[in-house]
Design a protein around this motif. Structure first.
Motif, PDB file in Angstrom:
ATOM      1  N   LEU A 322       0.859  -1.186   0.000  1.00 27.01           N
ATOM      2  CA  LEU A 322       0.000   0.000   0.000  1.00 27.01           C
ATOM      3  C   LEU A 322       0.893   1.233   0.000  1.00 27.01           C
ATOM      4  O   LEU A 322       1.876   1.305   0.744  1.00 27.01           O
ATOM      5  CB  LEU A 322      -0.892   0.013   1.242  1.00 27.01           C
ATOM      6  CG  LEU A 322      -1.838   1.212   1.393  1.00 27.01           C
ATOM      7  CD1 LEU A 322      -3.021   1.079   0.425  1.00 27.01           C
ATOM      8  CD2 LEU A 322      -2.349   1.322   2.827  1.00 27.01           C
ATOM      9  N   THR A 323       0.559   2.219  -0.834  1.00 24.17           N
ATOM     10  CA  THR A 323       1.353   3.439  -0.895  1.00 24.17           C
ATOM     11  C   THR A 323       0.465   4.625  -1.226  1.00 24.17           C
ATOM     12  O   THR A 323      -0.639   4.463  -1.766  1.00 24.17           O
ATOM     13  CB  THR A 323       2.486   3.309  -1.930  1.00 24.17           C
ATOM     14  OG1 THR A 323       3.318   4.476  -1.863  1.00 24.17           O
ATOM     15  CG2 THR A 323       1.933   3.182  -3.339  1.00 24.17           C
ATOM     16  N   LEU A 324       0.950   5.812  -0.905  1.00 24.61           N
ATOM     17  CA  LEU A 324       0.263   7.063  -1.229  1.00 24.61           C
ATOM     18  C   LEU A 324       0.985   7.695  -2.408  1.00 24.61           C
ATOM     19  O   LEU A 324       2.207   7.910  -2.355  1.00 24.61           O
ATOM     20  CB  LEU A 324       0.279   8.004  -0.022  1.00 24.61           C
ATOM     21  CG  LEU A 324      -0.371   9.377  -0.230  1.00 24.61           C
ATOM     22  CD1 LEU A 324      -1.881   9.235  -0.464  1.00 24.61           C
ATOM     23  CD2 LEU A 324      -0.106  10.290   0.971  1.00 24.61           C
ATOM     24  N   GLU A 325       0.247   7.972  -3.469  1.00 25.55           N
ATOM     25  CA  GLU A 325       0.827   8.531  -4.679  1.00 25.55           C
ATOM     26  C   GLU A 325       0.246   9.913  -4.957  1.00 25.55           C
ATOM     27  O   GLU A 325      -0.944  10.163  -4.721  1.00 25.55           O
ATOM     28  CB  GLU A 325       0.574   7.618  -5.883  1.00 25.55           C
ATOM     29  CG  GLU A 325       1.178   6.235  -5.735  1.00 25.55           C
ATOM     30  CD  GLU A 325       0.839   5.326  -6.914  1.00 25.55           C
ATOM     31  OE1 GLU A 325      -0.013   5.732  -7.738  1.00 25.55           O
ATOM     32  OE2 GLU A 325       1.423   4.231  -7.004  1.00 25.55           O
ATOM     33  N   ALA A 326       1.086  10.798  -5.451  1.00 29.16           N
ATOM     34  CA  ALA A 326       0.635  12.117  -5.883  1.00 29.16           C
ATOM     35  C   ALA A 326       0.221  12.035  -7.351  1.00 29.16           C
ATOM     36  O   ALA A 326       0.963  11.517  -8.184  1.00 29.16           O
ATOM     37  CB  ALA A 326       1.751  13.142  -5.713  1.00 29.16           C
ATOM     38  N   ILE A 327      -0.996  12.515  -7.663  1.00 29.91           N
ATOM     39  CA  ILE A 327      -1.497  12.515  -9.032  1.00 29.91           C
ATOM     40  C   ILE A 327      -2.003  13.915  -9.360  1.00 29.91           C
ATOM     41  O   ILE A 327      -2.064  14.793  -8.494  1.00 29.91           O
ATOM     42  CB  ILE A 327      -2.616  11.474  -9.224  1.00 29.91           C
ATOM     43  CG1 ILE A 327      -3.796  11.760  -8.281  1.00 29.91           C
ATOM     44  CG2 ILE A 327      -2.079  10.063  -9.010  1.00 29.91           C
ATOM     45  CD1 ILE A 327      -4.967  10.826  -8.487  1.00 29.91           C
ATOM     46  N   ASN A 328      -2.353  14.112 -10.597  1.00 31.06           N
ATOM     47  CA  ASN A 328      -2.837  15.429 -11.012  1.00 31.06           C
ATOM     48  C   ASN A 328      -3.987  15.254 -11.988  1.00 31.06           C
ATOM     49  O   ASN A 328      -3.799  15.190 -13.204  1.00 31.06           O
ATOM     50  CB  ASN A 328      -1.702  16.229 -11.646  1.00 31.06           C
ATOM     51  CG  ASN A 328      -2.110  17.663 -11.961  1.00 31.06           C
ATOM     52  OD1 ASN A 328      -3.115  18.153 -11.448  1.00 31.06           O
ATOM     53  ND2 ASN A 328      -1.323  18.327 -12.802  1.00 31.06           N
ATOM     54  N   THR A 329      -5.190  15.125 -11.444  1.00 30.87           N
ATOM     55  CA  THR A 329      -6.401  15.013 -12.267  1.00 30.87           C
ATOM     56  C   THR A 329      -7.412  16.055 -11.797  1.00 30.87           C
ATOM     57  O   THR A 329      -7.211  16.726 -10.784  1.00 30.87           O
ATOM     58  CB  THR A 329      -7.004  13.604 -12.146  1.00 30.87           C
ATOM     59  OG1 THR A 329      -7.488  13.399 -10.800  1.00 30.87           O
ATOM     60  CG2 THR A 329      -5.977  12.521 -12.472  1.00 30.87           C
ATOM     61  N   ASN A 330      -8.496  16.157 -12.532  1.00 29.60           N
ATOM     62  CA  ASN A 330      -9.528  17.122 -12.162  1.00 29.60           C
ATOM     63  C   ASN A 330     -10.230  16.737 -10.867  1.00 29.60           C
ATOM     64  O   ASN A 330     -10.731  17.596 -10.132  1.00 29.60           O
ATOM     65  CB  ASN A 330     -10.560  17.242 -13.286  1.00 29.60           C
ATOM     66  CG  ASN A 330      -9.959  17.857 -14.540  1.00 29.60           C
ATOM     67  OD1 ASN A 330      -9.038  18.668 -14.440  1.00 29.60           O
ATOM     68  ND2 ASN A 330     -10.466  17.465 -15.704  1.00 29.60           N
ATOM     69  N   ASN A 331     -10.271  15.428 -10.586  1.00 28.01           N
ATOM     70  CA  ASN A 331     -11.033  14.947  -9.433  1.00 28.01           C
ATOM     71  C   ASN A 331     -10.175  14.636  -8.209  1.00 28.01           C
ATOM     72  O   ASN A 331     -10.712  14.397  -7.126  1.00 28.01           O
ATOM     73  CB  ASN A 331     -11.814  13.689  -9.818  1.00 28.01           C
ATOM     74  CG  ASN A 331     -12.818  13.954 -10.921  1.00 28.01           C
ATOM     75  OD1 ASN A 331     -13.441  15.019 -10.951  1.00 28.01           O
ATOM     76  ND2 ASN A 331     -12.955  13.006 -11.840  1.00 28.01           N
ATOM     77  N   ALA A 332      -8.878  14.591  -8.349  1.00 23.61           N
ATOM     78  CA  ALA A 332      -8.024  14.199  -7.224  1.00 23.61           C
ATOM     79  C   ALA A 332      -6.602  14.688  -7.442  1.00 23.61           C
ATOM     80  O   ALA A 332      -6.167  14.900  -8.579  1.00 23.61           O
ATOM     81  CB  ALA A 332      -8.036  12.679  -7.056  1.00 23.61           C
ATOM     82  N   ASN A 333      -5.906  14.879  -6.346  1.00 22.72           N
ATOM     83  CA  ASN A 333      -4.472  15.188  -6.427  1.00 22.72           C
ATOM     84  C   ASN A 333      -3.613  14.187  -5.658  1.00 22.72           C
ATOM     85  O   ASN A 333      -2.384  14.267  -5.686  1.00 22.72           O
ATOM     86  CB  ASN A 333      -4.191  16.608  -5.926  1.00 22.72           C
ATOM     87  CG  ASN A 333      -4.942  16.939  -4.649  1.00 22.72           C
ATOM     88  OD1 ASN A 333      -5.570  16.065  -4.049  1.00 22.72           O
ATOM     89  ND2 ASN A 333      -4.908  18.188  -4.238  1.00 22.72           N
ATOM     90  N   TYR A 334      -4.236  13.232  -4.981  1.00 25.58           N
ATOM     91  CA  TYR A 334      -3.535  12.113  -4.348  1.00 25.58           C
ATOM     92  C   TYR A 334      -4.398  10.868  -4.485  1.00 25.58           C
ATOM     93  O   TYR A 334      -5.620  10.961  -4.676  1.00 25.58           O
ATOM     94  CB  TYR A 334      -3.259  12.375  -2.856  1.00 25.58           C
ATOM     95  CG  TYR A 334      -2.319  13.516  -2.610  1.00 25.58           C
ATOM     96  CD1 TYR A 334      -0.952  13.323  -2.659  1.00 25.58           C
ATOM     97  CD2 TYR A 334      -2.802  14.787  -2.328  1.00 25.58           C
ATOM     98  CE1 TYR A 334      -0.077  14.382  -2.435  1.00 25.58           C
ATOM     99  CE2 TYR A 334      -1.952  15.859  -2.107  1.00 25.58           C
ATOM    100  CZ  TYR A 334      -0.586  15.647  -2.163  1.00 25.58           C
ATOM    101  OH  TYR A 334       0.279  16.687  -1.963  1.00 25.58           O
TER     102      TYR A 334
END
Length: 435
Positions: A322-334
């Motif tokens: 299990l890990t926490l990832e940083a993303i960049n979408t309109n609906n989420a940033n993690y």
């Protein structure tokens, strides 16, 4: 690795073969020139001749135009010109031994890959397992048995480091790098960590270089793996090599009783074994991710919570990460995401489960973003200041809140379920799924 590294490392092998033949015959009558030249060629090129023959491929001396001229040159400067003492002058010897360590690393690893690509897997294992290790070991140590009239005397009372190093290099590289799905490779990587092709070669190179260092400055028979050998002799009850110290009796004891000295020596030998075991255990501990996330502890972006990472095939346990990832979408940033498999293999796998998090933007310029489990069981995304350790709340999941009774009895933590999805375990044992 660097310009001309390949040809220079091969040149160091030619020097090593020429010096070895010269030293083995320096107290004897001078050899006829062709006799000594052929001994040098066979000593240095035997592995490059026998290994390709086993695979039905052209041998190294006829596929590489510079090999035979290079060996003739090193033979001439050592056996005719007399530059062997200069080549054994410690600073110069160190230089060509560094290159020799590079040659032994690269030649064995390359032969492992060549053999694997030449063979097909069988019904017994996912990849050709034994063949690449055997052929690469022969490639790295066949020169020890040249000329062939030496027979097996070279291993009559112990295995020379050249043969041990070739086998250890081939086995480690093949299992760690090439055995990606088999139970042996999976178990080894779970125990000692995963390494890329380049990282494995650097470790092998370092092993050869350290061995040379100890053999030059401490004992010409020094071997980093001697403690493991002693455990093996004791455990499997096989006959080990007979050293000079093994023949000493009470009349050779100086300073204390023979039995006292013998017991003390054995204590020292066993302490070496425990030191090695402790070092390996620490390495495993530092490379295995945490299995739970206790309340109050931060799980920064990219850090892992993992289960069944050690010997999962033996314990019949399914590993999850299990890990926490940083993303960049309109609906989420993690996103909190779990994978099935080893912690070192998640980059090549599709997520097993994921949960997108739309959070506030942190106002802290020095903050570390991560997940934390509160003392009430609520999972929060926070930014923790590196200076004053203050937390800025970015998001929270109220679905994981433990009851007042279950939150007051002790430790609360995040863990992974049997299906790889996260859950909160309250102090009274109550388990609350993340969603």
């Amino acid at each position: 690795i660097f310009p001309y590294s390949t040809i220079l490392s091969v040149f160091s092998n030619a020097i090593n073969a020429s010096v070895a033949v010269f030293n083995s015959n320096k107290d004897k009558a001078p050899l006829y020139w062709l006799h000594s030249l052929l001994l040098v060629l066979l000593t240095g090129l035997a592995g490059g001749i026998i290994s390709p023959i086993l695979l039905g491929k052209p041998i190294a001396p006829i596929t590489n135009e510079y090999l035979i001229p290079m060996f003739i040159f090193t033979w001439y400067i050592t056996h005719v010109v007399g530059l062997t003492p200069l080549l054994e002058f410690l600073p110069i010897k160190f230089i060509w031994h560094v290159l020799l360590a590079l040659f032994r690393t690269q030649s064995v690893c390359s032969m492992v890959n060549i053999t694997q690509n030449s063979l097909s897997s069988t019904e017994y294992y996912e990849i050709p397992l034994v063949g690449p290790i055997v052929v690469a070991t022969i490639s790295g140590c066949m020169g020890l048995f040249m000329p062939l009239d030496r027979g097996l005397n070279v291993v009559g009372n112990g295995t020379p480091w050249t043969a041990q190093g070739a086998f250890i290099s081939a086995a480690f590289y093949h299992v760690v790098v090439n055995d990606k799905t088999g139970p042996i490779g999976t178990a080894v990587r779970a125990a000692i960590g995963s390494y890329s092709d380049e990282e494995a070669k650097v470790l092998i190179f370092t092993m050869h270089l350290l061995t040379f260092f100890f053999q030059v400055f401490f004992d010409k028979e020094a071997n980093l793996f001697t403690p493991f050998h002693k455990v093996g002799y004791l455990f499997f009850q096989v006959t080990g090599p007979v050293g000079a110290n093994d023949k000493k009796g009470p009349e050779d004891t100086v300073g204390w009783a023979y039995r006292t000295r013998l017991g003390f020596e054995r204590l020292i030998e066993f302490s070496r074994i425990f030191i090695v075991i402790a070092a390996v255990s620490v390495h495993i501990y530092l490379n295995v991710p945490q299995s739970t996330l206790p309340s109050g502890k931060l799980l920064p972006v990219g850090d892992l919570v993992a289960t069944c990472q050690i010997l999962s095939t033996v314990t019949n346990c399914q590993p999850y990460v299990l890990t926490l990832e940083a993303i960049n979408t309109n609906n989420a940033n993690y996103r909190l995401v779990s994978y099935s498999g080893s912690s070192k293999e998640i980059s090549s796998k599709e997520p097993l489960w994921s949960y997108n998090i739309k959070s506030n933007k942190s106002k802290l310029t020095d903050g570390t973003v991560g997940l934390v489990v509160g003392e009430d069981g609520v999972v929060r995304l926070i930014s923790r200041s590196l200076v004053n350790k203050q937390d800025e709340l970015l998001w929270s999941n109220p679905n994981t809140k433990c009851s007042v009774e279950s939150a007051s009895a002790g430790l609360i933590y995040l863990a992974l379920q049997n299906n790889g999805q996260p859950e909160i375990v309250c102090s009274n044992g109550t388990k609350i799924p993340f969603i």
